[in-house]
Design a protein around this motif. Sequence first.
Motif, mmCIF file in Angstrom:
data_model
loop_
_atom_site.group_PDB
_atom_site.id
_atom_site.type_symbol
_atom_site.label_atom_id
_atom_site.label_comp_id
_atom_site.label_asym_id
_atom_site.label_seq_id
_atom_site.Cartn_x
_atom_site.Cartn_y
_atom_site.Cartn_z
ATOM 1 N N TYR A 202 4.839 48.833 -89.032
ATOM 2 C CA TYR A 202 3.854 47.810 -88.350
ATOM 3 C C TYR A 202 3.691 46.698 -89.074
ATOM 4 O O TYR A 202 3.982 46.654 -90.487
ATOM 5 C CB TYR A 202 2.489 48.721 -88.035
ATOM 6 C CG TYR A 202 2.649 49.739 -87.187
ATOM 7 C CD1 TYR A 202 2.656 49.795 -85.949
ATOM 8 C CD2 TYR A 202 2.855 50.991 -87.711
ATOM 9 C CE1 TYR A 202 2.768 50.683 -85.046
ATOM 10 C CE2 TYR A 202 2.962 52.209 -86.868
ATOM 11 C CZ TYR A 202 3.078 52.020 -85.434
ATOM 12 O OH TYR A 202 2.948 53.220 -84.551
ATOM 13 N N ILE A 203 3.232 45.622 -88.606
ATOM 14 C CA ILE A 203 3.130 44.265 -89.047
ATOM 15 C C ILE A 203 1.740 43.817 -89.082
ATOM 16 O O ILE A 203 0.951 44.580 -88.219
ATOM 17 C CB ILE A 203 3.992 43.221 -88.695
ATOM 18 C CG1 ILE A 203 3.791 42.924 -87.197
ATOM 19 C CG2 ILE A 203 5.385 43.587 -88.763
ATOM 20 C CD1 ILE A 203 4.295 41.655 -86.397
ATOM 21 N N GLY A 204 1.195 43.005 -89.668
ATOM 22 C CA GLY A 204 -0.259 42.816 -89.752
ATOM 23 C C GLY A 204 -0.548 41.188 -89.021
ATOM 24 O O GLY A 204 0.659 40.442 -88.691
ATOM 25 N N PRO A 205 -1.492 40.632 -89.344
ATOM 26 C CA PRO A 205 -1.759 39.400 -88.412
ATOM 27 C C PRO A 205 -0.667 38.328 -89.211
ATOM 28 O O PRO A 205 -0.557 37.522 -88.512
ATOM 29 C CB PRO A 205 -3.198 39.200 -88.499
ATOM 30 C CG PRO A 205 -3.818 40.658 -88.508
ATOM 31 C CD PRO A 205 -2.925 41.498 -89.300
ATOM 32 N N LEU A 455 -2.058 42.705 -82.079
ATOM 33 C CA LEU A 455 -1.762 41.538 -82.818
ATOM 34 C C LEU A 455 -1.781 40.288 -81.965
ATOM 35 O O LEU A 455 -1.952 40.346 -80.495
ATOM 36 C CB LEU A 455 -0.183 41.794 -83.043
ATOM 37 C CG LEU A 455 0.229 42.929 -84.047
ATOM 38 C CD1 LEU A 455 1.833 43.125 -84.376
ATOM 39 C CD2 LEU A 455 -0.267 42.375 -85.555
ATOM 40 N N PRO A 456 -1.948 39.238 -82.661
ATOM 41 C CA PRO A 456 -1.858 38.034 -81.718
ATOM 42 C C PRO A 456 -0.762 37.851 -80.843
ATOM 43 O O PRO A 456 0.367 38.087 -81.135
ATOM 44 C CB PRO A 456 -2.239 36.942 -82.708
ATOM 45 C CG PRO A 456 -2.551 37.362 -83.956
ATOM 46 C CD PRO A 456 -2.049 38.799 -84.191
ATOM 47 N N PRO A 457 -0.887 36.916 -79.774
ATOM 48 C CA PRO A 457 0.324 36.588 -79.090
ATOM 49 C C PRO A 457 1.346 36.116 -79.591
ATOM 50 O O PRO A 457 0.919 35.279 -80.842
ATOM 51 C CB PRO A 457 -0.141 35.891 -77.658
ATOM 52 C CG PRO A 457 -1.569 36.292 -77.710
ATOM 53 C CD PRO A 457 -2.156 36.397 -79.099
ATOM 54 N N LEU A 458 2.648 36.191 -79.680
ATOM 55 C CA LEU A 458 3.729 35.312 -80.223
ATOM 56 C C LEU A 458 3.766 34.040 -80.131
ATOM 57 O O LEU A 458 3.879 33.256 -81.000
ATOM 58 C CB LEU A 458 5.042 36.205 -79.840
ATOM 59 C CG LEU A 458 6.231 35.504 -80.581
ATOM 60 C CD1 LEU A 458 6.279 35.875 -81.906
ATOM 61 C CD2 LEU A 458 7.438 35.845 -80.047
ATOM 62 N N PHE A 459 3.359 33.583 -78.977
ATOM 63 C CA PHE A 459 3.277 32.097 -78.702
ATOM 64 C C PHE A 459 1.827 31.697 -78.890
ATOM 65 O O PHE A 459 1.277 31.083 -77.940
ATOM 66 C CB PHE A 459 3.920 31.899 -77.349
ATOM 67 C CG PHE A 459 5.264 32.262 -76.945
ATOM 68 C CD1 PHE A 459 6.304 31.549 -77.646
ATOM 69 C CD2 PHE A 459 5.737 33.462 -76.195
ATOM 70 C CE1 PHE A 459 7.621 31.869 -77.507
ATOM 71 C CE2 PHE A 459 6.925 33.776 -76.312
ATOM 72 C CZ PHE A 459 7.995 33.046 -76.865
#
Length: 686
Positions: A202-205, A455-459
């Motif tokens: 997993y990745i973080g913000p 997670l925040p949206p990619l865009f």
Amino acid sequence: MRAVTANREQAARTGASSGHRSRVLLLLLALCTLTTALFANATPALAADSAPATQAAYLADRLREDPVHVTDQLPREIPRSAASGFARLAKKTGVPTYVLVLPAQSSLSGEQLLGAVHDRLGRDGLYVLVDGMEVAEATAYGVRAPADAALTVTRYELPADAGPLLSFKRFVDVVSLGDERATARAEAAREKYRDDEPADLYIGPSDRRNQSFLTGILLTGVPLLILLTAGYARRRRRRSGAERRVPRWVVPGAAVLTATAVALTATTVFDQTTSSAAPPPTPADLSARVERVAAGLKQDPVYADPESPRVLDARRLDRLHEQIRDFRRSEGGGPVFVSVVPQTPGSESAGDSMLFAAAVHAKVRQDGLYVVSDPDDGTIDFYNHGLRLDTNHLSFELPDSVTFGDSRADEADDHLLGERLDRLMTFLDETPRTDRPGSEPSPATAPSPAAEKALPPLFATDFWPGLFVGAFLAVLLSGVVAGATWIVTGLRRRRSPAPDPARLLPLTSPAEPSASYLRRTARAELSAFTREFTEPDGHPRAWDCLDAALLLLDGDPDRARRPGTDPATLAAVVVLARAGRAALTGDSYDLCCGVNPLHGPAVSRHRVRVSAHNRRRRLLPVCESCRDTAITQPGGIPGRLLKLPGSAPGDGGRPPYYDATDGPLSAVLGGIARFIDKVRETAGVH
């Protein structure tokens, strides 16, 4: 006398006996006193020894009810609703399996806890302890199961963020392999990941922001670079018009398709939506522990978490109850509720003791002083809900050694919580009373577990700065490419003066050549012509072209490389040298392209548009490239006309070569033979 004497002797014996009994009683009393003192001093150690037994008894009772016990203290990491997943996996081990999912234990090793639980439960099987991150410990009692090998594989093969459920799944998979294969798997995992840990799942913000930034850069940088590079190439080949043979929409279409591909690829590659493996908890998961603690406090003002090691022995607990009763009966006092419960980030209140106390107060529905004592880190917090106590005194006068402990508390397994709670109650007795009841401010709401892990949206976030950076990099890179191309082309021309092949002339001959280009090209063409011209008698047309070119240079070929030579003269030398070289190979031609004589031989005559400002047309010989342009894009011909440097500008820039000079070059429209005659006529040679 005998009677009297006998009575006296009896009395003496009785007195002696009484004295002996008295001495024995005194000795026993002294021993009791010493024993009591020793017991009092040894109480913390005894309490510590009994703590695992008390905790183990509670956990054994839970496993007796269900072989999988999931704590209610970690709903943000392992909600109780996930128990079915652990139970389903536990059935695959092939042996009776008992699973405890608990907060990380700081004062007791997992092996000790599992051993104590097994002794209390009295059932053989595979005992597994899972904390908030992974399978922490596993031991097989009375059954054959490769617990150690499975534990090794789980710790080596999985990254730290795999989550407890995936960790337990891997553990079960290895256990089901059997001893031999599980041992081999453990050795292989230990060898493979001895130095390098597996990549995170997993990745973080911050990682998502980096992905958004990169996506923004690529989304503007790559398409804009295509547009700028294509525009630069089109300007370089503007005199050939090659770009006119390609529909105008091709380059913008390619840029749009590239941008679309970047966006779709980014959403496919950067498809993570959560930063954790934790499943979302239900509302029941988030309220379970608060309800349990509140129910306990309604029965007893001191609630000690049964899943944690006990830190309050019986003597300290009795003393605390007595102090709470006295404080409640005191003037201006009131109820005190003590919760000895861990406060972890994975709890329903996200480790916020103020929020936890407010939630418990709402469930108990009784005003009082709510004390939250953490048996794990030893902190003590308290919150006044409705008692007439001086808030400033509570906030600023209580010593930090009571709230946070000191070096002695840090070294003790129980953090000396019993002693410090005793001091807290004494402090409360001495706290000044007020006329009005105090209250705590409303605590901030705990973050939503789903929103906390999402997670925040990619865009979004750094995507927008990435768009600007991408545009800047595209401009910068296109400038670097243009500069590098110019440098490489210049070096190539200087180091290799060989002329371009005839088939490439429409592509390489500029419409507005510079003086240096004309000097360089004239030198290269004339040098190649003289090297190839070895038999003058067999090639009369070639001889005429060479003679005319030398007449233009006053018989000095080196004049072509000298600055100051007339551009029209240089262009005429280039045309004659190319026509002569063609004659040497048997490809003699008479007409060259009238749009740009540097394009080489013409293939036909065509009425072409020669002005960008009106529709004036002229019948000119044209090369194949110019003929195609005249047919498919008539408006492109004016931009292809040869315009010499140094000529007086006309409307919109330099005039075409045939209007800019009265020299022999204007005669090229009549053919090579007429052109040679014009050169000789101008030089006075017949």
